[in-house]
Write a protein that holds these residues in place. Structure first.
Motif, PDB file in Angstrom:
ATOM      1  N   LEU A 157       0.824  -1.202   0.000  1.00  0.00           N
ATOM      2  CA  LEU A 157       0.000   0.000   0.000  1.00  0.00           C
ATOM      3  C   LEU A 157       0.862   1.258   0.000  1.00  0.00           C
ATOM      4  CD1 LEU A 157      -2.657  -1.140   2.623  1.00  0.00           C
ATOM      5  CD2 LEU A 157      -3.076  -0.785   0.175  1.00  0.00           C
ATOM      6  N   ASP A 158       2.082   1.143   0.516  1.00  0.00           N
ATOM      7  CA  ASP A 158       2.966   2.311   0.581  1.00  0.00           C
ATOM      8  C   ASP A 158       4.012   2.322  -0.534  1.00  0.00           C
ATOM      9  OD1 ASP A 158       4.941   0.471   1.332  1.00  0.00           O
ATOM     10  OD2 ASP A 158       4.884   1.011   3.441  1.00  0.00           O
ATOM     11  N   ALA A 159       3.731   1.634  -1.646  1.00  0.00           N
ATOM     12  CA  ALA A 159       4.704   1.543  -2.733  1.00  0.00           C
ATOM     13  C   ALA A 159       5.175   2.929  -3.163  1.00  0.00           C
ATOM     14  CB  ALA A 159       4.104   0.793  -3.911  1.00  0.00           C
ATOM     15  N   ASP A 160       6.480   3.101  -3.188  1.00  0.00           N
ATOM     16  CA  ASP A 160       7.102   4.368  -3.540  1.00  0.00           C
ATOM     17  C   ASP A 160       8.328   4.035  -4.391  1.00  0.00           C
ATOM     18  OD1 ASP A 160       7.652   7.458  -2.516  1.00  0.00           O
ATOM     19  OD2 ASP A 160       9.498   6.312  -2.789  1.00  0.00           O
ATOM     20  N   TYR A 161       8.391   4.602  -5.586  1.00  0.00           N
ATOM     21  CA  TYR A 161       9.442   4.216  -6.532  1.00  0.00           C
ATOM     22  C   TYR A 161      10.835   4.401  -5.947  1.00  0.00           C
ATOM     23  CZ  TYR A 161      12.324   4.281 -10.787  1.00  0.00           C
ATOM     24  OH  TYR A 161      13.299   4.037 -11.723  1.00  0.00           O
ATOM     25  N   GLY A 162      11.091   5.557  -5.361  1.00  0.00           N
ATOM     26  CA  GLY A 162      12.414   5.811  -4.812  1.00  0.00           C
ATOM     27  C   GLY A 162      12.737   4.921  -3.639  1.00  0.00           C
ATOM     28  N   ASN A 163      11.833   4.834  -2.664  1.00  0.00           N
ATOM     29  CA  ASN A 163      12.064   3.995  -1.490  1.00  0.00           C
ATOM     30  C   ASN A 163      12.231   2.539  -1.870  1.00  0.00           C
ATOM     31  OD1 ASN A 163      12.144   5.877   0.531  1.00  0.00           O
ATOM     32  ND2 ASN A 163      10.097   5.467   1.322  1.00  0.00           N
ATOM     33  N   ASN A 164      11.369   2.057  -2.760  1.00  0.00           N
ATOM     34  CA  ASN A 164      11.399   0.649  -3.146  1.00  0.00           C
ATOM     35  C   ASN A 164      12.714   0.308  -3.845  1.00  0.00           C
ATOM     36  OD1 ASN A 164      10.030  -1.868  -3.133  1.00  0.00           O
ATOM     37  ND2 ASN A 164       9.255  -1.538  -5.198  1.00  0.00           N
ATOM     38  N   ALA A 165      13.090   1.132  -4.825  1.00  0.00           N
ATOM     39  CA  ALA A 165      14.329   0.884  -5.551  1.00  0.00           C
ATOM     40  C   ALA A 165      15.541   0.974  -4.626  1.00  0.00           C
ATOM     41  CB  ALA A 165      14.467   1.881  -6.696  1.00  0.00           C
ATOM     42  N   GLN A 166      15.561   2.013  -3.797  1.00  0.00           N
ATOM     43  CA  GLN A 166      16.690   2.209  -2.900  1.00  0.00           C
ATOM     44  C   GLN A 166      16.797   1.065  -1.903  1.00  0.00           C
ATOM     45  OE1 GLN A 166      19.042   4.168  -3.238  1.00  0.00           O
ATOM     46  NE2 GLN A 166      19.926   4.823  -1.298  1.00  0.00           N
ATOM     47  N   GLY A 167      15.643   0.596  -1.382  1.00  0.00           N
ATOM     48  CA  GLY A 167      15.661  -0.500  -0.421  1.00  0.00           C
ATOM     49  C   GLY A 167      16.189  -1.787  -1.015  1.00  0.00           C
ATOM     50  N   TRP A 168      15.703  -2.121  -2.200  1.00  0.00           N
ATOM     51  CA  TRP A 168      16.165  -3.371  -2.832  1.00  0.00           C
ATOM     52  C   TRP A 168      17.622  -3.291  -3.253  1.00  0.00           C
ATOM     53  CZ3 TRP A 168      14.272  -8.150  -2.961  1.00  0.00           C
ATOM     54  CH2 TRP A 168      12.967  -8.328  -2.512  1.00  0.00           C
ATOM     55  N   GLN A 169      18.044  -2.157  -3.789  1.00  0.00           N
ATOM     56  CA  GLN A 169      19.454  -2.047  -4.175  1.00  0.00           C
ATOM     57  C   GLN A 169      20.356  -1.982  -2.941  1.00  0.00           C
ATOM     58  OE1 GLN A 169      21.022  -1.052  -7.618  1.00  0.00           O
ATOM     59  NE2 GLN A 169      19.348   0.122  -8.540  1.00  0.00           N
ATOM     60  N   TRP A 170      19.843  -1.459  -1.840  1.00  0.00           N
ATOM     61  CA  TRP A 170      20.630  -1.473  -0.605  1.00  0.00           C
ATOM     62  C   TRP A 170      20.882  -2.918  -0.164  1.00  0.00           C
ATOM     63  CZ3 TRP A 170      20.163  -3.358   4.359  1.00  0.00           C
ATOM     64  CH2 TRP A 170      21.056  -2.858   5.307  1.00  0.00           C
ATOM     65  N   VAL A 171      19.846  -3.721  -0.160  1.00  0.00           N
ATOM     66  CA  VAL A 171      19.992  -5.120   0.263  1.00  0.00           C
ATOM     67  C   VAL A 171      20.893  -5.883  -0.697  1.00  0.00           C
ATOM     68  CG1 VAL A 171      18.759  -7.310   0.503  1.00  0.00           C
ATOM     69  CG2 VAL A 171      17.824  -5.231   1.537  1.00  0.00           C
ATOM     70  N   MET A 172      20.688  -5.680  -2.001  1.00  0.00           N
ATOM     71  CA  MET A 172      21.487  -6.392  -2.995  1.00  0.00           C
ATOM     72  C   MET A 172      22.948  -5.996  -2.923  1.00  0.00           C
ATOM     73  SD  MET A 172      21.241  -8.637  -5.414  1.00  0.00           S
ATOM     74  CE  MET A 172      22.656  -9.338  -6.292  1.00  0.00           C
ATOM     75  N   GLY A 173      23.226  -4.761  -2.531  1.00  0.00           N
ATOM     76  CA  GLY A 173      24.596  -4.257  -2.538  1.00  0.00           C
ATOM     77  C   GLY A 173      24.934  -3.540  -3.817  1.00  0.00           C
ATOM     78  N   SER A 174      23.923  -3.321  -4.672  1.00  0.00           N
ATOM     79  CA  SER A 174      24.165  -2.763  -5.994  1.00  0.00           C
ATOM     80  C   SER A 174      23.882  -1.275  -6.092  1.00  0.00           C
ATOM     81  CB  SER A 174      23.285  -3.495  -7.024  1.00  0.00           C
ATOM     82  OG  SER A 174      21.904  -3.413  -6.667  1.00  0.00           O
ATOM     83  N   GLY A 175      23.399  -0.664  -5.003  1.00  0.00           N
ATOM     84  CA  GLY A 175      22.995   0.729  -5.042  1.00  0.00           C
ATOM     85  C   GLY A 175      24.137   1.689  -4.806  1.00  0.00           C
ATOM     86  N   VAL A 176      23.820   2.992  -4.896  1.00  0.00           N
ATOM     87  CA  VAL A 176      24.851   4.000  -4.687  1.00  0.00           C
ATOM     88  C   VAL A 176      25.290   4.048  -3.230  1.00  0.00           C
ATOM     89  CG1 VAL A 176      24.229   5.454  -6.633  1.00  0.00           C
ATOM     90  CG2 VAL A 176      23.039   5.753  -4.488  1.00  0.00           C
ATOM     91  N   ASP A 177      24.358   3.772  -2.335  1.00  0.00           N
ATOM     92  CA  ASP A 177      24.677   3.680  -0.904  1.00  0.00           C
ATOM     93  C   ASP A 177      23.989   2.422  -0.411  1.00  0.00           C
ATOM     94  OD1 ASP A 177      25.323   3.993   1.738  1.00  0.00           O
ATOM     95  OD2 ASP A 177      24.055   5.744   2.086  1.00  0.00           O
ATOM     96  N   SER A 178      24.752   1.369  -0.212  1.00  0.00           N
ATOM     97  CA  SER A 178      24.119   0.083   0.050  1.00  0.00           C
ATOM     98  C   SER A 178      24.960  -0.769   0.994  1.00  0.00           C
ATOM     99  CB  SER A 178      23.890  -0.680  -1.271  1.00  0.00           C
ATOM    100  OG  SER A 178      25.108  -0.828  -1.971  1.00  0.00           O
ATOM    101  N   SER A 179      24.307  -1.791   1.498  1.00  0.00           N
ATOM    102  CA  SER A 179      24.994  -2.775   2.324  1.00  0.00           C
ATOM    103  C   SER A 179      25.912  -3.623   1.437  1.00  0.00           C
ATOM    104  CB  SER A 179      23.938  -3.672   2.991  1.00  0.00           C
ATOM    105  OG  SER A 179      24.532  -4.747   3.654  1.00  0.00           O
TER     106      SER A 179
END
Length: 460
Positions: A357-379
Motif C-alpha cells: 500500500l505504501d509503494a514508492d518508486y524511490g524507497n522501493n528501488a533504494q531499499g532493494w538495491q541497498w539489500v542487494m549491494g548494488s545501489g549507490v549507498d548500500s549494504s
C-alpha cells in the motif's frame, strides 16, 4: 479573476499543499486528478495501492465538495490531458514537484506548469556538498540536510474560491475499477483508513507512542512503528506536518531516529532525481553480470510465504494480507530472496510494488538495491541476513504466531527454526512437509553459494 488549475498527483490533501495555496492566492481554483498508466516509462500503480487510491480519491472528492468545489477525474496520458484542460479553462497550472522519471515527463508534456516544492523536506538539488556536488551517501547527506531543518511549519487549508467547472467532463471513479472484484483479496486492508483524516489520526496515534520508537522499531511483534508510510506515499499528509508533529510531541532529540527515516525517504528522492532508472538498473556495474537463478517455483514460494523459514513466511503473509510489512522484516525477506535464493532483486521489487500500500518508486528501488549491494549507498553483498538469527534477535515469536498459525503451539525457543525443534515439534502436532514446509534452502549452503557467486562476479 483568472482560473488556476490545481493538478493533484501523489499529494492527495488540502492542508499544507503549496500548489493549492498558490492557486488559491491567484484566482478561482479548479481541481484535477489524472490516473496515468500511459506515459512512457511509467510504472503502473500496483494493485494494492490502487485500492488505497480509490478510497483516497473518495476522501479528497468529499473534502472538496464540502467546501463547494468539484474534483475533476480523468484517465490517460497526464501531460496532454492537463494541457488540454488548461486551455479549455484558460487556466494557469500548479502542481507539486515529484521526482519519479515519469512524473518529470508528465510535467514536461503538460506545457507551462508552475511547480511548487512540497513532497520532500528540501528540494533534492538544494542539498549540496561544499564543492556544490550532489550527495550519493546517506550519512553526509543527512548532516547537510539538517542544516536546513527544521522544515517550515505546515500551513492550513487555504480559503478556496472555486471556478465554475459544471460543464467540464469528469470520469466516474467507479469506472476506473481500482477495487478488486472476485476474488476480493483486500479484506485485510480494512483496518486502514485512507485519506487526509485517516493520515491525521494515524499521526496522532504515533505521537503518543513516538518516545518509544527507537527501542521498539525493530521488534515486529509490537506496534513500534508509525505506519504512516501509505499516507505519505500518496501525500495525504505533508512531510513537514509529520516532522513537526513528532518533534513537538517528544522533542527533536528523542524524535531523531524517526526523523532520520523521513530523511531516508528524502534521500531516496535525491537518488532517483540523479539516477531515474534506479528501479531497473543496478548502480554498480558489476551487478549487471550477477548470475541470478531462474527459479519460478522458488520465487512463488517466497511470494506466498512458503519458504520454510518462519520469519520470512510471516513477513510475506503479512504483506499479502494487509498490504504492509514491518521494515526490519522487509530487509530480511529481501535478503533471503536475493542471497539465499539468488533470485533477481527486480522480481522482488516488482512484487513489493504490486502488493505494498505504501509503494514508492524511490524507497522501493533504494531499499532493494541497498539489500542487494548494488545501489549507490548500500549494504555490502556479503552482509547476508541469517533469518533464524534475525528472528530470535528481534523477538519475533509473537509475530510468527500471528502470521504462521501452523507453528503457533511451538515454544519461543523452537519457533524460529522448526526443523530443529525435535520433540517440541512433535508435541505441537506439526509435521514438516505436511503442515508447514521444510526449508527450501539450507542457510549455510545458500550463504556459501551466494558468496561464491559474488566472488565469480568480482573476478570476471
Amino acid at each position: 479573476m483568472t482560473t488556476q488549475l490545481a493538478w493533484f498527483r501523489n499529494d492527495l490533501r488540502l492542508a499544507d499543499h503549496a500548489a493549492l495555496i498558490a492557486a488559491a492566492d491567484r484566482g478561482t481554483v479548479a481541481a484535477l486528478f489524472v490516473l496515468d498508466d500511459e506515459t512512457p516509462g511509467a510504472w503502473k500503480m500496483g494493485a494494492a495501492q490502487r485500492w488505497w487510491l480509490h478510497h483516497s480519491l473518495v476522501s479528497l472528492s468529499r473534502s472538496i465538495a464540502e467546501r463547494g468545489g468539484r474534483l475533476i477525474l480523468r484517465r490517460g496520458r497526464a501531460g496532454p490531458i492537463v494541457k488540454a484542460l488548461a486551455a479549455e479553462l484558460r487556466a494557469e497550472v500548479h502542481t507539486l514537484v515529484h521526482h519519479e522519471p515519469w512524473a518529470v515527463a508528465q510535467e514536461d508534456e503538460a506545457g507551462t506548469v508552475t511547480r511548487h516544492h512540497g513532497t520532500t523536506l528540501a528540494p533534492p538539488a538544494t542539498v549540496l556538498s561544499g564543492t556544490g556536488g550532489r550527495y550519493r551517501i546517506f550519512t553526509p547527506w543527512w548532516r547537510k540536510l539538517l542544516e536546513q531543518m527544521p522544515p517550515p511549519r505546515p500551513r492550513p487549508v487555504p480559503d478556496l474560491r472555486w471556478a465554475d467547472v459544471g460543464a467540464i467532463s469528469s470520469d466516474d471513479l467507479a469506472s476506473w475499477a481500482l477495487l478488486p472484484t472476485k476474488p476480493d483479496w483486500s479484506g485485510g486492508f480494512r483496518d486502514w483508513q485512507p485519506g487526509e483524516a485517516g493520515a491525521a489520526a494515524r499521526l496522532a496515534d504515533f505521537a503518543r507512542r513516538a518516545a518509544r520508537y527507537d527501542e521498539a522499531r525493530n521488534l515486529p511483534s509490537v506496534e513500534g512503528t508509525s505506519r504512516l508510510s501509505p499516507h505519505l506515499a500518496l501525500g495525504e499528509i505533508s512531510i513537514n506536518t509529520a516532522w513537526h508533529a513528532i518533534a513537538d510531541a517528544v522533542g527533536e532529540r528523542v524524535a531523531e531516529p524517526w526523523l532520520r527515516e523521513l530523511g531516508w525517504r528524502d534521500f531516496s528522492a535525491n537518488i532517483i532525481d540523479q539516477f531515474p532508472d534506479h528501479g531497473d538498473a543496478p548502480n554498480r556495474e558489476a551487478f549487471a553480470r550477477f548470475p541470478f537463478l531462474d527459479d519460478p517455483a522458488g520465487y512463488q514460494a517466497w511470494c506466498k510465504g512458503q519458504t520454510g523459514y518462519p520469519i520470512v513466511d510471516a513477513g510475506m503473509r503479512q504483506l499479502w494480507e494487509t498490504g504492509w510489512m514491518h521494515n526490519r522484516v522487509r530487509m530480511i525477506t529481501a535478503s533471503f530472496l536475493v542471497k539465499h535464493q539468488l533470485i533477481d532483486w527486480r522480481l522482488g521489487e516488482r512484487w513489493f510494488w504490486d502488493t505494498l500500500l505504501d509503494a514508492d518508486y524511490g524507497n522501493n528501488a533504494q531499499g532493494w538495491q541497498w539489500v542487494m549491494g548494488s545501489g549507490v549507498d548500500s549494504s555490502p553483498f556479503n552482509r547476508i541476513f541469517a533469518p533464524v538469527g534475525q528472528s530470535a534477535k528481534f523477538a519475533a515469536a509473537g509475530y510468527i504466531r500471528r502470521w504462521v498459525p501452523e507453528l503457533a503451539k511451538l515454544p519461543d525457543d523452537a519457533i524460529h527454526a522448526p526443523w530443529e525443534a525435535g520433540v517440541a515439534l512433535i508435541r505441537a502436532g506439526v509435521k514438516l512437509g505436511r503442515d508447514y514446509p521444510a526449508p527450501i534452502v539450507n542457510h549455510e549452503a545458500a550463504r556459501a553459494r551466494a558468496l561464491q557467486a559474488w566472488a565469480a562476479v568480482k573476478a570476471a
